[in-house]
Design an enzyme around this catalytic site. Sequence first.
Site, short mmCIF file in Angstrom:
data_model
loop_
_atom_site.label_atom_id
_atom_site.label_comp_id
_atom_site.label_asym_id
_atom_site.label_seq_id
_atom_site.Cartn_x
_atom_site.Cartn_y
_atom_site.Cartn_z
N TYR A 140 0.66 0.82 -11.59
CA TYR A 140 -0.24 -0.20 -11.04
C TYR A 140 -0.61 -1.25 -12.08
O TYR A 140 -0.89 -2.40 -11.75
CB TYR A 140 -1.53 0.44 -10.52
CG TYR A 140 -1.52 0.84 -9.07
CD1 TYR A 140 -0.51 1.62 -8.54
CD2 TYR A 140 -2.55 0.44 -8.23
CE1 TYR A 140 -0.52 2.01 -7.22
CE2 TYR A 140 -2.57 0.82 -6.89
CZ TYR A 140 -1.56 1.60 -6.40
OH TYR A 140 -1.57 1.97 -5.08
N LYS A 190 7.31 13.57 -11.26
CA LYS A 190 8.74 13.45 -10.96
C LYS A 190 9.48 13.61 -12.31
O LYS A 190 10.23 12.74 -12.75
CB LYS A 190 9.01 12.07 -10.31
CG LYS A 190 10.41 11.89 -9.73
CD LYS A 190 10.70 12.71 -8.49
CE LYS A 190 12.17 12.58 -8.12
NZ LYS A 190 12.55 13.47 -7.00
N ASP A 222 8.29 14.66 -4.33
CA ASP A 222 8.95 14.71 -3.02
C ASP A 222 8.64 16.04 -2.33
O ASP A 222 8.31 16.10 -1.15
CB ASP A 222 10.47 14.46 -3.14
CG ASP A 222 11.14 15.28 -4.24
OD1 ASP A 222 10.43 15.93 -5.04
OD2 ASP A 222 12.39 15.26 -4.30
N ASP A 246 -1.81 7.50 -4.60
CA ASP A 246 -2.03 6.56 -3.50
C ASP A 246 -1.32 7.06 -2.24
O ASP A 246 -1.90 7.13 -1.16
CB ASP A 246 -1.51 5.17 -3.90
CG ASP A 246 -1.69 4.15 -2.79
OD1 ASP A 246 -2.81 4.10 -2.23
OD2 ASP A 246 -0.73 3.44 -2.46
N ASP A 250 -3.09 9.33 1.29
CA ASP A 250 -3.05 8.90 2.70
C ASP A 250 -2.47 10.02 3.56
O ASP A 250 -2.94 10.28 4.67
CB ASP A 250 -2.18 7.65 2.88
CG ASP A 250 -3.00 6.36 2.80
OD1 ASP A 250 -4.03 6.37 2.11
OD2 ASP A 250 -2.59 5.36 3.43
C1 IPM Z 1 -6.30 2.74 -2.05
C2 IPM Z 1 -5.73 1.44 -1.59
C3 IPM Z 1 -5.59 0.51 -2.78
C4 IPM Z 1 -4.63 1.15 -3.75
C5 IPM Z 1 -5.16 -0.92 -2.43
C6 IPM Z 1 -6.08 -1.57 -1.43
C7 IPM Z 1 -5.02 -1.78 -3.66
O1 IPM Z 1 -4.53 1.65 -0.94
O2 IPM Z 1 -7.43 2.74 -2.59
O3 IPM Z 1 -5.65 3.77 -1.88
O4 IPM Z 1 -3.42 1.01 -3.63
O5 IPM Z 1 -5.11 1.81 -4.68
MG MG Z 2 -4.02 3.72 -0.67
#
Ligand code: IPM
Ligand code: MG
Length: 357
Positions: A140, A190, A222, A246, A250
């Site tokens: 990042y 990885k 993975d 990240d 999710d």
């Molecule tokens: C998160 C979001 C952020 C990230 C974005 C909005 C920059 O997806 O907090 O997970 O990628 O960290």
């Molecule tokens: Mg995110």
Amino acid sequence: MSKVLVLPGDGIGQEIVAQALKVIDHLNNNDNLGMELVHGLIGGTAYDETGSPLPQATLDAAKACDSILLGAVGGYQWEALERDLRPERGLLGLRAEMDLFSNLRPAILYPQLASASTLKEEIVSGLDLMIVRELVAGIYFGQPRGIETRDGERYGFNSATYYESEIRRIGHSAFKIAQKRDKRVCSVDKANVLEVCELWRDVMEEVAKDYPDVELSHMYVDNAAMQLVKAPKQFDVMVTSNLFGDVLSDCAAMLTGSIGMLPSASLNKDGFGMYEPIHGSAPDIAGQDMANPLATILSVSMMLRYSLDQVDLADKIDRSVNTVLDQGYRTADIASEGDTVVGTNEMGDLVVKALQG
Ligand code: IPM
Ligand code: MG
């Protein structure tokens, strides 16, 4: 008396933070919470008003506060802006400036919502997983990065970089959290392909020596993605790099039925924290009184627990959210047949009412 910077941001950020503020007001007036609120701008909204997604005033206010409560950033109308002016830059800049390296993303399944998960109930029921994501380094932020012309065509590049000190400190965060839980850390990397991950794995092994009571295992990313969907309850604490965290967070969030339920904390070495829902700004439903405010309300609870040392009030918020779910109230994102679907505002009011009871 604690001082908290409130940054609603963009999209549904405004409406969900408004519900969290109702909860804070109630606790201030009835339970001696003693929280002073300072309001600021971030993201696209900040860009529209000041020309920057992270105005200096916001940074100064952050440094003068004990914690930050953030809604969400981003929206279609800002996508064409130059990268440094985009809403996401505001969030990334704040994380970096305040050195919020330790991102805690719990994935907890509320028993009342087991049927809202896309996975079978027996796979997810009782799920209680903590993802510890490194938040201010890795690909990042790594240099060099950019888009250039090389050999007559466009060439895009980023760098996945970690200093061992950056790996070590997130390792310590994860092990300390594991000590208060089931004492198991799974480090995700990885290392079979990437040198930076080879280093990650080595450093995690070194950190583990300080925590003989915690068991360390390693998993390739993975496989980790697959295991999260196949048998998520095998994990206690998962520690991983910025990008992998990240993606995996999710995925883990969705196991619980709704990303609209999950709060997060981003902490620096002094315990200063920014608290925000895991979900984004959802511009498609913004302003329609549809968004789920519970992740933001639970972010307040996390703030009280991890930064402000007011565990009793944190418990009280958590209990109230549970009460409202027990009563069968749901925003659209977590509703199943037979539930009472309510809007953002009403959900906020219901939590406040449960706090009174
Ligand atoms: C998160 C979001 C952020 C990230 C974005 C909005 C920059 O997806 O907090 O997970 O990628 O960290
Ligand atoms: Mg995110």
